[in-house]
Design a protein around this motif. Structure first.
Motif, mmCIF file in Angstrom:
data_model
loop_
_atom_site.group_PDB
_atom_site.id
_atom_site.type_symbol
_atom_site.label_atom_id
_atom_site.label_comp_id
_atom_site.label_asym_id
_atom_site.label_seq_id
_atom_site.Cartn_x
_atom_site.Cartn_y
_atom_site.Cartn_z
ATOM 1 N N THR A 178 52.824 29.368 46.132
ATOM 2 C CA THR A 178 52.511 29.391 44.705
ATOM 3 C C THR A 178 51.560 30.534 44.375
ATOM 4 O OG1 THR A 178 52.759 26.982 44.657
ATOM 5 C CG2 THR A 178 51.711 28.005 42.758
ATOM 6 N N SER A 179 50.613 30.786 45.264
ATOM 7 C CA SER A 179 49.704 31.926 45.074
ATOM 8 C C SER A 179 50.489 33.222 44.975
ATOM 9 C CB SER A 179 48.717 32.016 46.240
ATOM 10 O OG SER A 179 48.042 30.802 46.460
ATOM 11 N N ARG A 180 51.447 33.382 45.875
ATOM 12 C CA ARG A 180 52.237 34.615 45.874
ATOM 13 C C ARG A 180 53.134 34.707 44.645
ATOM 14 N NH1 ARG A 180 51.240 33.940 51.463
ATOM 15 N NH2 ARG A 180 52.627 32.158 51.653
ATOM 16 N N GLU A 181 53.598 33.566 44.138
ATOM 17 C CA GLU A 181 54.379 33.576 42.897
ATOM 18 C C GLU A 181 53.517 34.015 41.718
ATOM 19 O OE1 GLU A 181 55.805 29.622 42.899
ATOM 20 O OE2 GLU A 181 57.319 29.995 44.436
ATOM 21 N N ILE A 182 52.237 33.634 41.725
ATOM 22 C CA ILE A 182 51.316 34.067 40.676
ATOM 23 C C ILE A 182 51.118 35.579 40.739
ATOM 24 C CG2 ILE A 182 48.921 33.933 39.874
ATOM 25 C CD1 ILE A 182 48.923 31.005 40.879
ATOM 26 N N ALA B 127 46.574 41.973 32.731
ATOM 27 C CA ALA B 127 46.122 40.858 33.562
ATOM 28 C C ALA B 127 45.792 41.378 34.952
ATOM 29 C CB ALA B 127 47.184 39.780 33.646
ATOM 30 N N ALA B 128 44.818 40.741 35.597
ATOM 31 C CA ALA B 128 44.418 41.117 36.950
ATOM 32 C C ALA B 128 44.083 39.858 37.731
ATOM 33 C CB ALA B 128 43.216 42.057 36.925
ATOM 34 N N TYR B 129 44.753 39.653 38.859
ATOM 35 C CA TYR B 129 44.482 38.490 39.691
ATOM 36 C C TYR B 129 43.478 38.844 40.780
ATOM 37 C CZ TYR B 129 47.738 40.968 42.738
ATOM 38 O OH TYR B 129 48.354 41.939 43.480
ATOM 39 N N THR B 130 42.772 37.836 41.238
ATOM 40 C CA THR B 130 41.997 37.943 42.457
ATOM 41 C C THR B 130 41.952 36.567 43.092
ATOM 42 O OG1 THR B 130 39.938 38.749 43.455
ATOM 43 C CG2 THR B 130 39.727 37.531 41.393
ATOM 44 N N PHE B 131 41.933 36.523 44.408
ATOM 45 C CA PHE B 131 41.868 35.276 45.164
ATOM 46 C C PHE B 131 40.718 35.376 46.151
ATOM 47 C CE2 PHE B 131 46.201 35.693 43.776
ATOM 48 C CZ PHE B 131 46.665 34.399 43.546
ATOM 49 N N ASP B 132 39.871 34.363 46.169
ATOM 50 C CA ASP B 132 38.851 34.291 47.207
ATOM 51 C C ASP B 132 39.475 33.663 48.453
ATOM 52 O OD1 ASP B 132 36.931 35.595 45.785
ATOM 53 O OD2 ASP B 132 35.818 33.809 45.193
ATOM 54 N N ALA B 133 38.688 33.050 49.300
ATOM 55 C CA ALA B 133 39.204 32.460 50.533
ATOM 56 C C ALA B 133 39.850 31.108 50.228
ATOM 57 C CB ALA B 133 38.093 32.309 51.555
ATOM 58 N N GLY B 134 40.971 31.161 49.536
ATOM 59 C CA GLY B 134 41.701 29.961 49.148
ATOM 60 C C GLY B 134 42.894 30.353 48.304
ATOM 61 N N PRO B 135 43.763 29.388 47.964
ATOM 62 C CA PRO B 135 44.997 29.700 47.239
ATOM 63 C C PRO B 135 44.844 29.755 45.726
ATOM 64 C CG PRO B 135 44.969 27.379 47.791
ATOM 65 C CD PRO B 135 43.708 27.967 48.372
ATOM 66 N N ASN B 136 43.671 29.406 45.214
ATOM 67 C CA ASN B 136 43.489 29.303 43.776
ATOM 68 C C ASN B 136 43.281 30.673 43.138
ATOM 69 O OD1 ASN B 136 43.563 26.393 43.868
ATOM 70 N ND2 ASN B 136 41.545 26.524 44.817
ATOM 71 N N ALA B 137 43.898 30.864 41.978
ATOM 72 C CA ALA B 137 43.949 32.184 41.349
ATOM 73 C C ALA B 137 42.919 32.315 40.232
ATOM 74 C CB ALA B 137 45.343 32.443 40.785
ATOM 75 N N PHE B 138 42.327 33.486 40.152
ATOM 76 C CA PHE B 138 41.434 33.857 39.052
ATOM 77 C C PHE B 138 42.068 35.065 38.381
ATOM 78 C CE2 PHE B 138 39.074 31.909 42.432
ATOM 79 C CZ PHE B 138 38.249 31.002 41.791
ATOM 80 N N ILE B 139 42.454 34.914 37.125
ATOM 81 C CA ILE B 139 43.161 35.974 36.412
ATOM 82 C C ILE B 139 42.291 36.481 35.270
ATOM 83 C CG2 ILE B 139 45.249 36.606 35.160
ATOM 84 C CD1 ILE B 139 46.709 34.391 36.591
ATOM 85 N N PHE B 140 41.919 37.751 35.351
ATOM 86 C CA PHE B 140 41.127 38.391 34.300
ATOM 87 C C PHE B 140 42.065 38.920 33.221
ATOM 88 C CE2 PHE B 140 38.355 38.654 37.964
ATOM 89 C CZ PHE B 140 37.097 38.424 37.439
ATOM 90 N N CYS B 141 41.608 38.846 31.986
ATOM 91 C CA CYS B 141 42.333 39.446 30.868
ATOM 92 C C CYS B 141 41.329 39.703 29.749
ATOM 93 C CB CYS B 141 43.464 38.533 30.387
ATOM 94 S SG CYS B 141 42.907 36.977 29.627
ATOM 95 N N LEU B 142 41.786 40.334 28.685
ATOM 96 C CA LEU B 142 40.960 40.520 27.502
ATOM 97 C C LEU B 142 41.292 39.445 26.480
ATOM 98 C CD1 LEU B 142 41.081 44.409 27.115
ATOM 99 C CD2 LEU B 142 39.295 43.010 28.193
ATOM 100 N N GLU B 143 40.340 39.166 25.610
ATOM 101 C CA GLU B 143 40.512 38.094 24.635
ATOM 102 C C GLU B 143 41.787 38.276 23.816
ATOM 103 O OE1 GLU B 143 37.835 35.847 21.206
ATOM 104 O OE2 GLU B 143 37.389 37.923 21.763
#
Length: 444
Positions: free
Chosen positions: A294-298, A314-330
Motif C-alpha cells: 500500500t505504501s508503494r501504491e501511494i 504533492a510530495a510523499y515521505t515515509f519514516d521507518a514505517g509504512p505510513n505516508a506523510f504527503i505535503f501539499c499547499l493549501e
C-alpha cells in the motif's frame, strides 16, 4: 488549528505543589516529520548522528504526546523513577535514565543548594499518552522523549536549551522541542556538545503548507529504528555514500527551498530523500522492509498526480514505517484528497475530530480540474458460505486536460480467505488505509 502557544510554559503547563518538595507538571509535545532523514549514529552512547537532518513540526491539534511528571518523596514502596506509557507499566530505559541524570545535574548546576535539597530522597513518576499509533513510524519516540525532557525541565525550572538532552533519549526528539522548520546539527565535537536542534523558521514562515497523513498500518514495526540504524551502518555502502557525497549538497538545497517557500524544489528533495532512505534500508544486510504494498501504491499515485502538472503539487515521505506523510499547499489540498479518496478505501469511522470529517466531505464535492483517478479498491463482497473477501484493484492513469491521453487500465482481483477476526484484521490493514488524519498545519 495552529497551536501558537507551544513552547510557552505558562500556556502549556500546569504546575501543582503537593507538599514541601513534591511537584507535578503536565506538558504536551508535537511530532515532527523529517524531510532530510536521520539514519545512523557516529556514537551510539551519546546519540550523535552521522548527518544533520531537517524536519517539519506538526500541529498538536490532533497528533501529540501528553506527559505528566511528578517529583515525589521516597517511600518504602517506591524510591526509583517509574514510567507508564498509554496506561501500562513500561521500562525506564538506559536512555531515559541518561536524560534524567543530565537534567538533575543541570538543575543542580543552575540552582545549587536549593536543587540538592529538593532532589534529596525523591524520585520521578512519569505518565505519558500518545493519541496516535506508537512505534509504527509515526515519530512517537520524538514526541514522547521531547515531551518528557520538556516537562522535566519545567519541573526543575531549568533555563535554556535542552535539545542536547532530548537527543540522548531519542535522536529526533531534539527537533520536536521547536516549531516550524528545525535542523538537528550533527556537530563535530566528540562529546556531542554541539549536536543540537536549531529552529530554521517558525510556524508562520510557510502558512500555506499542509501535511496529509495516511495511516496504512498502526502495528508496531518489526525492526526498531535503533536496531535498523546499527545494521545499516555496519552493512550498507549506500549509507556511507549518502553521508559523504549526497547530503553535503542536499541539505543546503533543502534549506534554500524552505527559505524561499519553493514547493517544487521542496517536493522533489523530500521525495528523493525518502526514497534514498528506504533504498539504504534495502541495501542493508539482511534487508529492512518498512514499506508495504500500500505504501508503494501511494508513491505511485503521487507521481501519477504530479505527472499531470507542470510542477509537483504533492510530495510523499515515509519514516521507518509504512505510513505516508504527503505535503501539499493549501490551494491543492481538497483536490489531492479527492483523488486519494478515489484511490483507496478510507475507514472514516476512525475519524474522531470534526475537522477531518469536514475536509473529507468537502473533498467529495470537488470537481477535479485535471481528470479522475481510477487507482482504487473495489467494493467488498461477503460470502457466508466460504467466508472469502474479494477485492478488485483498478490501476489506471489520469486523464490530463493538457495532453488528453488515457492510459490503459488493468484489473487485478485478489481473493483472500480468512477464518477468524484476527486474519480479517490483517487483510484490512494490508489492503486498505485504516485511518486518515486531516490535513495538518505546520505548528510552532
Amino acid at each position: 488549528s495552529i497551536n501558537a502557544e507551544y513552547g510557552d510554559i505558562s500556556a502549556k503547563l500546569l504546575e501543582k505543589r503537593m507538599g514541601e518538595f513534591v511537584r507535578e507538571v503536565v506538558a504536551t509535545a508535537p511530532i515532527n516529520i523529517a524531510v532530510i532523514k536521520y539514519w545512523g549514529k557516529k556514537d551510539e552512547q551519546l546519540i550523535i548522528p552521522l548527518n544533520s537532518s531537517i524536519s517539519v513540526t506538526l500541529s498538536q491539534s490532533q497528533l501529540k504526546t501528553t506527559t505528566k511528571i511528578s517529583l515525589r518523596k521516597n517511600s518504602p514502596s517506591q524510591s526509583v523513577d517509574s514510567l507508564r506509557l498509554n496506561d501500562k507499566e513500561d521500562v525506564v530505559t538506559k536512555r531515559i535514565k541518561d536524560c534524567f541524570q543530565e537534567l538533575r545535574e543541570l538543575y543542580i548546576k543552575q540552582k545549587g543548594e536549593e536543587a540538592i535539597h529538593i532532589l534529596r530522597n525523591t524520585h520521578l513518576v512519569v505518565e505519558s499518552w500518545n493519541n496516535f499509533p506508537t512505534a509504527s513510524g509515526m515519530a512517537s519516540s520524538a514526541s514522547g522523549l521531547s515531551c518528557l525532557v520538556f516537562a522535566c525541565a519545567a519541573l526543575f525550572d531549568i533555563q535554556g536549551d535542552v535539545s542536547h538532552i532530548a537527543r540522548r533519549g531519542s535522536g529526533s526528539a531534539c527537533r520536536s522541542l521547536y516549531g516550524g522548520f528545525v535542523k538537528w546539527e550533527a556537530g563535530i565535537d566528540d562529546d556531542g556538545s554541539d549536536s543540537r536542534a536549531i529552529q530554521l523558521h517558525d510556524q508562520l514562515h510557510w502558512p500555506a503548507l499542509r501535511i496529509l497523513i495516511l495511516i496504512v498500518d498502526d502495528r508496531k514495526k518489526t525492526t526498531s529504528s535503533t536496531s535498523g540504524m546499527e545494521t545499516s551502518k555496519k552493512t550498507s555502502q549506500l549509507l556511507d555514500y549518502r553521508v559523504k557525497h549526497v547530503l553535503p549538497q542536499r541539505i543546503p538545497q533543502m534549506e534554500s527551498a524552505i527559505a524561499t517557500r519553493n514547493f517544487s524544489a521542496f517536493a522533489e528533495i523530500t521525495m528523493k530523500d525518502s526514497n534514498q532512505f528506504h533504498a539504504i534500508c534495502r541495501d542493508t544486510y539482511p534487508p529492512i522492509e518498512y514499506l508495504n504494498d500500500t505504501s508503494r501504491e501511494i508513491i505511485s499515485l503521487v507521481h501519477r498526480i504530479n505527472s499531470t502538472r507542470v510542477h509537483p503539487i504533492a510530495a510523499y515521505t515515509f519514516d521507518a514505517g509504512p505510513n505516508a506523510f504527503i505535503f501539499c499547499l493549501e490551494q491543492d489540498q481538497l483536490e489531492l484528497l479527492h483523488h486519494i479518496q478515489n484511490a483507496f478505501v478510507l475507514d472514516e469511522k476512525e475519524l474522531t475530530d470534526q475537522s477531518s470529517r469536514g475536509l473529507i466531505e468537502e473533498a467529495k464535492r470537488v470537481t477535479p480540474s485535471w481528470g479522475e483517478s481510477g487507482f482504487g479498491f473495489g467494493k467488498k463482497k461477503d460470502s457466508r458460505r466460504n467466508r472469502t473477501q474479494e477485492y478488485s484493484l483498478l490501476s489506471c492513469g489520469f486523464r490530463s486536460n493538457s495532453t488528453e491521453q488515457e492510459r490503459a487500465s488493468q484489473t487485478l482481483s485478489r481473493k483472500i480467505r480468512h477464518n477468524s477476526s484476527k486474519s480479517l484484521l490483517f487483510i484490512h490493514k494490508s489492503t486498505q488505509l485504516r485511518q486518515l488524519s486531516s490535513l495538518q498545519e505546520v505548528d510552532r
